[in-house]
Design an enzyme around this catalytic site. Structure first.
Site, mmCIF file in Angstrom:
data_model
loop_
_atom_site.group_PDB
_atom_site.id
_atom_site.type_symbol
_atom_site.label_atom_id
_atom_site.label_comp_id
_atom_site.label_asym_id
_atom_site.label_seq_id
_atom_site.Cartn_x
_atom_site.Cartn_y
_atom_site.Cartn_z
ATOM 1 N N GLU A 1 0.842 -1.202 0.000
ATOM 2 C CA GLU A 1 0.000 0.000 0.000
ATOM 3 C C GLU A 1 0.868 1.239 0.000
ATOM 4 O O GLU A 1 1.951 1.232 0.596
ATOM 5 C CB GLU A 1 -0.927 -0.019 1.222
ATOM 6 C CG GLU A 1 -1.927 -1.160 1.202
ATOM 7 C CD GLU A 1 -2.904 -1.118 2.391
ATOM 8 O OE1 GLU A 1 -2.815 -0.177 3.208
ATOM 9 O OE2 GLU A 1 -3.745 -2.022 2.489
ATOM 10 N N HIS B 1 -8.280 0.990 1.665
ATOM 11 C CA HIS B 1 -8.006 0.837 3.102
ATOM 12 C C HIS B 1 -8.812 1.845 3.931
ATOM 13 O O HIS B 1 -8.277 2.702 4.639
ATOM 14 C CB HIS B 1 -6.520 0.995 3.414
ATOM 15 C CG HIS B 1 -6.115 0.317 4.691
ATOM 16 N ND1 HIS B 1 -4.861 -0.193 4.912
ATOM 17 C CD2 HIS B 1 -6.815 0.050 5.834
ATOM 18 C CE1 HIS B 1 -4.797 -0.730 6.122
ATOM 19 N NE2 HIS B 1 -5.976 -0.585 6.693
#
Length: 529
Positions: free
Chosen positions: A261, A279
């Protein structure tokens, strides 16, 4: 006196500052700017961060006054916990702040994958009315497999049960009886994979869980299954999932987390039957406020020298309310022990007796250790580094507990063996509904004396006139006696005077008293320092 400095390195809920209150100087910096961070942290007593600020060994070393690192969230990938522990810096997070928010997002992904809500919305906004293309499935009577029945997994199970789903779960650390109380059936992982219409993952990311839902697992599912991961990236193997989707072995997926990420390019983005979010598990105003308020409270406790149950690098865990009053008593007994011993013990025993041992009292050992080293080392002693000081000095530390306590409802004893084999101990208890702190034993002597800020202990050979001499010399020094206990093993034998006074006894006065009464030791303790 200047106020402790709390550095806020990222944007946090305004409620965070309100929760800190007026007792601190609040400063801000851009934690993502390395130079700004290292400059600002040098004067900070505490730092509050989220995920963008990296508090590594370099930053911790730069924070010469740093006592607390507070992460307003759950994950601590951006904090070097080991370096913080070595430096005596407490690391706290907000482990329960986002559990409701994360559970609700997982439920949203389940609904979205079942009914193609995001895809239908996007199509309609492009002017496409495609009802038949987005035909979905009902949740009622479907089997939901929950992998990981922790706090978030439980919330998801409860919420989806309300949709009429049948819930099974895999979690080797949960007893079937506990799960049954929630209407959840515990099964083996292979059975869950084979029987579930929806599988939702709620596990921590560990070496054992990375890739748990990978190619081998996805060979065992039914083709109508939808896979949900709103826990940690990497638990679901994204490459294996893409292959299963492409081959029609999985009907759909909903992902909020990714192995790397930020993730802006993934083969999973190519599938119309996959719902992807960036997220968002903790991204609600309520969760952010809870996280900020939680760590602000932890910072207040930590900077006040108190133990923080949510501290990740402090032994002891959650403190029972019945145990909490014993923390300051154990710490003071540790300081008194050090004063009596006059050196660092080779072995230290923290003994806890009575009703209090029905609870986890490991934290009392920690509190006693903090007191033992308070007047020994130049560094600030905290609940974090006290065990390290013991380890560095080769002190063997043991905790002994027993429910038996003949003379007191609860009793804490700090007992140590010195280098010459001599044993020194000090015992205390909490008396009455107000938990009055009392000393009830000094080595072989029984006493009964309320703890006070200023105390002294003198060992001598029992003979007439000692108390009078003591009183005269203290009076001449302008020191008022508040309380006193005299104990002796036998007439003319070893004796002890334990006394509390209204102010600090100067070292020279204590030395003079010891010389006048022929004391084998004369020790003063100031518990306000």
């Amino acid at each position: 006196m200047s106020k402790p400095v709390v550095l806020i390195a990222e944007e946090l809920s305004p409620a965070t500052v309100d929760a800190l209150g007026p007792d601190f100087e609040i400063r801000t910096c851009n934690g993502a700017d390395r130079g700004a961070l290292l400059g600002a942290i040098a004067e900070a007593d505490a730092i509050l961060i989220r995920s963008a600020t990296k508090v590594d060994a370099e930053a911790i070393a730069a924070g010469r006054r740093l006592r607390v690192i507070a992460r307003a969230g759950v994950g601590l990938d951006n904090v070097d916990v080991a370096a913080a522990t070595k430096a005596g810096v407490m690391v706290v997070n907000a482990p329960t702040s986002n559990i409701v928010t994360a559970a609700e997002l997982a439920c949203g992904l389940i609904l979205s994958t079942a009914r193609h809500i995001p895809q239908a919305n996007a199509a309609l906004k492009k002017g496409e009315w495609k009802r038949s293309k987005y035909t979905g499935v009902e949740l009622s009577e479907k089997v939901l497999g929950v992998v990981g029945l922790g706090r978030i997994g439980v919330l998801v199970a409860q919420r989806m049960s309300a949709f009429g789903m049948k819930v099974v779960a895999y979690d080797p650390y949960v007893q079937p009886a506990r799960a049954a109380q929630m209407g959840v059936k515990m099964v083996a992982l292979d059975d869950l994979l084979a029987s579930s219409d929806f599988i939702t993952v709620h596990l921590p990311k560990t070496p054992e869980t990375v890739g748990l839902i990978g190619d081998e697992a996805l060979q065992k599912v039914q083709p109508s299954v939808r896979i949900i991961n709103a826990a940690r990236g990497g638990i679901v193997d994204e490459v294996a999932l893409a292959s299963a989707l492409k081959e029609g072995r999985v009907a759909g997926a909903g992902l909020d987390v990714y192995a790397t990420e930020p993730c802006t390019d993934s083969p999973l983005f190519e599938f119309d039957n996959v719902v992807n979010t960036p997220h968002l598990g903790a991204s609600t105003g309520e969760a952010q406020e809870k996280a900020g308020v939680s760590v602000a409270r932890s910072v207040r406790l930590a900077l006040a020298g108190e133990l923080v149950p949510d501290a990740v690098n402090v032994q002891g865990g959650v403190i029972a309310e019945e145990v909490r009053p014993g923390l300051p008593l154990a710490e003071k007994l540790g300081r008194i022990f050090t004063a009596l011993a006059g050196e660092v013990a080779q072995r230290l025993d923290v003994e806890v007796y009575g009703e209090i041992t029905q609870h986890d009292v490991k934290v009392l050992e920690l509190s006693a250790l903090k007191g033992v080293f308070e007047d020994v080392v130049a560094e600030t002693v905290s609940y974090v580094n006290a065990p390290l000081f013991a380890q560095e000095r080769g002190v063997e530390v043991r905790l002994t507990t027993s429910s038996e306590s003949p003379d007191h409802r609860n009793l804490i004893t700090v007992r140590g063996t010195l280098t010459d084999g001599t044993e020194v101990s000090v015992s205390g208890t909490l008396a009455g509904p107000k938990h009055q702190q009392k000393i009830v034993g000094i080595s072989e002597h029984t006493v009964d004396l309320a703890l006070a800020d200023h105390m002294a202990f003198l060992r001598y050979t029992d003979r007439p006139g000692v108390v009078g001499t003591l009183g005269q010399l203290l009076g001449e020094a302008g020191i008022n006696i508040a309380g006193m206990q005299v104990a002796r093993a036998e007439e003319g034998g070893a004796a002890l005077i334990a006394l509390t006074v209204d102010g600090t006894i100067p070292a020279q006065v204590l030395t003079e008293i010891g010389a006048e009464i022929g004391a084998t030791s004369a020790r003063g303790v100031n518990l306000t320092d």
